[in-house]
Every structure is written in C-alpha cells, then in structure tokens.
Design a protein around this motif. Structure first.
Motif, PDB file in Angstrom:
ATOM      1  N   LEU A 148       0.844  -1.196   0.000  1.00  0.00           N
ATOM      2  CA  LEU A 148       0.000   0.000   0.000  1.00  0.00           C
ATOM      3  C   LEU A 148       0.881   1.248   0.000  1.00  0.00           C
ATOM      4  CD1 LEU A 148      -2.776  -0.958   2.581  1.00  0.00           C
ATOM      5  CD2 LEU A 148      -3.039  -0.734   0.107  1.00  0.00           C
ATOM      6  N   LYS A 149       1.945   1.186   0.770  1.00  0.00           N
ATOM      7  CA  LYS A 149       2.866   2.320   0.871  1.00  0.00           C
ATOM      8  C   LYS A 149       3.566   2.549  -0.469  1.00  0.00           C
ATOM      9  CE  LYS A 149       6.999   2.133   2.278  1.00  0.00           C
ATOM     10  NZ  LYS A 149       8.138   1.579   3.010  1.00  0.00           N
ATOM     11  N   VAL A 172       0.106   5.345   2.479  1.00  0.00           N
ATOM     12  CA  VAL A 172      -0.948   4.349   2.660  1.00  0.00           C
ATOM     13  C   VAL A 172      -2.318   4.999   2.481  1.00  0.00           C
ATOM     14  CG1 VAL A 172      -2.052   2.847   4.360  1.00  0.00           C
ATOM     15  CG2 VAL A 172       0.418   2.804   4.100  1.00  0.00           C
ATOM     16  N   ARG A 173      -2.467   6.185   3.032  1.00  0.00           N
ATOM     17  CA  ARG A 173      -3.745   6.886   2.886  1.00  0.00           C
ATOM     18  C   ARG A 173      -4.023   7.251   1.434  1.00  0.00           C
ATOM     19  NH1 ARG A 173      -4.295  11.179   7.910  1.00  0.00           N
ATOM     20  NH2 ARG A 173      -5.291   9.736   9.378  1.00  0.00           N
ATOM     21  N   ASP A 174      -2.985   7.658   0.712  1.00  0.00           N
ATOM     22  CA  ASP A 174      -3.148   7.968  -0.717  1.00  0.00           C
ATOM     23  C   ASP A 174      -3.717   6.759  -1.449  1.00  0.00           C
ATOM     24  OD1 ASP A 174      -2.163  10.496  -0.393  1.00  0.00           O
ATOM     25  OD2 ASP A 174      -0.186  10.086  -1.265  1.00  0.00           O
ATOM     26  N   LEU A 233      -5.330   4.073  -0.202  1.00  0.00           N
ATOM     27  CA  LEU A 233      -6.693   3.737   0.197  1.00  0.00           C
ATOM     28  C   LEU A 233      -7.681   4.776  -0.318  1.00  0.00           C
ATOM     29  CD1 LEU A 233      -6.219   2.330   3.792  1.00  0.00           C
ATOM     30  CD2 LEU A 233      -6.456   1.109   1.641  1.00  0.00           C
TER      31      LEU A 233
END
Lengths: 126, 126
Positions: free
Chosen positions: A106-107, B22-24, B26
DNA sequence: TATACTACTATCCTAAAGGATAGTAGTATC
DNA sequence: GATACTACTATCCTTTAGGATAGTAGTATA
C-alpha cells in the motif's frame, strides 16, 4: 483434463473469491485512523493520551472506538500494569506483523502514484 | 555518520511518510465498489449494463459515479465505438496493472485472516 | 481545597457514502 | 404505435463515519 481451465485466472468464482478476500482486508483496515494508529504503535507501546497526541487531532471517543476495534481484530492488546495509579498501555500483537506485506505494498503504490501525478502535472498528456 | 540513524525505521518523519502513502492508496481504492469493478473488468472490456449485472446490486447512479472516478485515476477508459447504435465499453488501462501487487497482498491477507477466524471459532483461545 | 493529570464515556451534530425510485433521450423491434 | 433495450441523470432518503463538546471517576500535587 483441466489443463486449460487451470489457466483461466478470471472465471466468475475466482473473481468472487478475490473480491471477498480484498473486501475482508479493507473491512478490518478501514476508516481514517486504524493504519495511522498501527504505524504509530510500531515505535512501541503507548498510553491512551500518548496515542492521542501522536495522531494530533483524534477525539477520545473515536480513539477509544478504534482501539476497541483493533483489539477485537487482535492487532493491539490493552495492558494494565498494577502500579499505583494503574497505567494502561496499548501495544501491537505479533499478529499485527502479518500486515507487513500489505502495508508495504500500500505504501509503495501510494508513493509511486503520487510521483506519477506530480510528473503528469509538470508535463501534461498530449 | 548516519549508519545508526539509517537503521531507525520508525522515526516520526518516516511514519508520516508511510501514513500519507498508505492513505493515498486507500483514498483511490476506497468505497464499496472500486475494487470489485476492477476485478470484474480483468475479464476484458464490459458495457455499462454488463458491469451492473456482474456486480449484482449496484444502482446506475453509483456505477456511473464510480466509473468516472476510476477514469479520473486512469484505471479505466471509456471507449465509444462508432457503430450504429454506438456501443460504449469500459476497459482497464495498462496503469491498472500497477495495482497487481497491492491487490495480491490484500487478497492473500484477507484469505489468511478469514481462515484464522474460522480456526479460532473451532478452537477458542484458552 | 483547587488544580491537573489519566482514561475514558455520553450526547449531540455534520458530512459523506450509498441506495431507492423515477425519468430521459436515443435506437430498435414487434 | 407500444414495448424494450442502452446509457445514463435527477431527486430524495437513509445509514455510517467522524467530530465537537462536555462530563466522570480516580489519583496526585500544590
């Protein structure tokens, strides 16, 4: 003989299995706070207020709820030390390590996606 | 000399970078439908109503919105063939292939998590 | 006794996601 | 001319996530 069928990766059943599995994962990681909390706790155990400060702007209600959910999924344990006064810490479980590869991918994807967007702003498509 | 600092994986900056990345990821994959849609389109191009049928219970409003978002993120292209009447198909872009590893890890973790839960129901923890 | 810290809970509210239902414009079929 | 298909859009409504604000119970310190 199923040698041909074996190569068909995307029949309907496989798709459903994939969708379900991906949804399961996103279900337990969902929301704004769970991954940041897990990442924050990789430094080691933290107390309630420490986590709150580390995340900046989470309210105690939300933090409490998210911690309970992380506990339910066995990513975090709540430890009560019998000092006076008691101090309560939250720490990652060994099971949370199983997320390592997921988090890594994900990163990585997030980093590359951001770079791509920035690059395409510098040089817009024809 | 930064040989020691290099080994510190979880300083505050690294954490923030990780959280952001990670937020990007998701963020672009979020919601109930995007991943199922991508998986559905791995079979090849599909028309609007075909996607709708494949996903079962998505309403046209939501499908339309989700397709627009997938187009914006360049995972999907909308192709208009100039037959009479025109037929419109949606298909995955080469860029959508960059999600392969992410999807693979999300899928693997979901499968293992589900197995773990089922196993722990059979034999509850002491 | 007042203040402050810890670890929360309770109540209320807003915003976003998603869904139900209906409608539209075009083409084609019966 | 009625029905039905395609690819949608429009309007309204419900559910969920998340946040703001206040309060609580216990301990400790000045």
């Amino acid at each position: 003989m199923e040698s041909k069928a074996d190569k068909i990766i995307h029949n309907k059943e496989t798709c459903n299995t994939n969708v379900t599995a991906v949804r399961d994962t996103l279900y337990v990681l969902n929301g704004k706070w769970k991954l940041p909390m897990i990442i924050a706790l990789t430094n080691g155990p933290k107390r309630f207020n420490e986590i709150q400060r580390a995340l900046g702007d989470i309210t105690p209600k939300i933090l409490s709820k998210e911690l309970r959910e992380l506990e339910l999924n066995e990513f975090v344990v709540r430890k009560v030390s019998s000092t006076v006064p008691v101090s309560i810490t939250y720490e990652l479980t060994p099971y949370s390590k199983s997320l390592e590869k997921v988090l890594e991918e994900l990163k990585n994807w997030g980093i590359e996606h951001r770079e791509r967007i920035i690059a395409s702003r510098r040089q817009p498509a024809a």
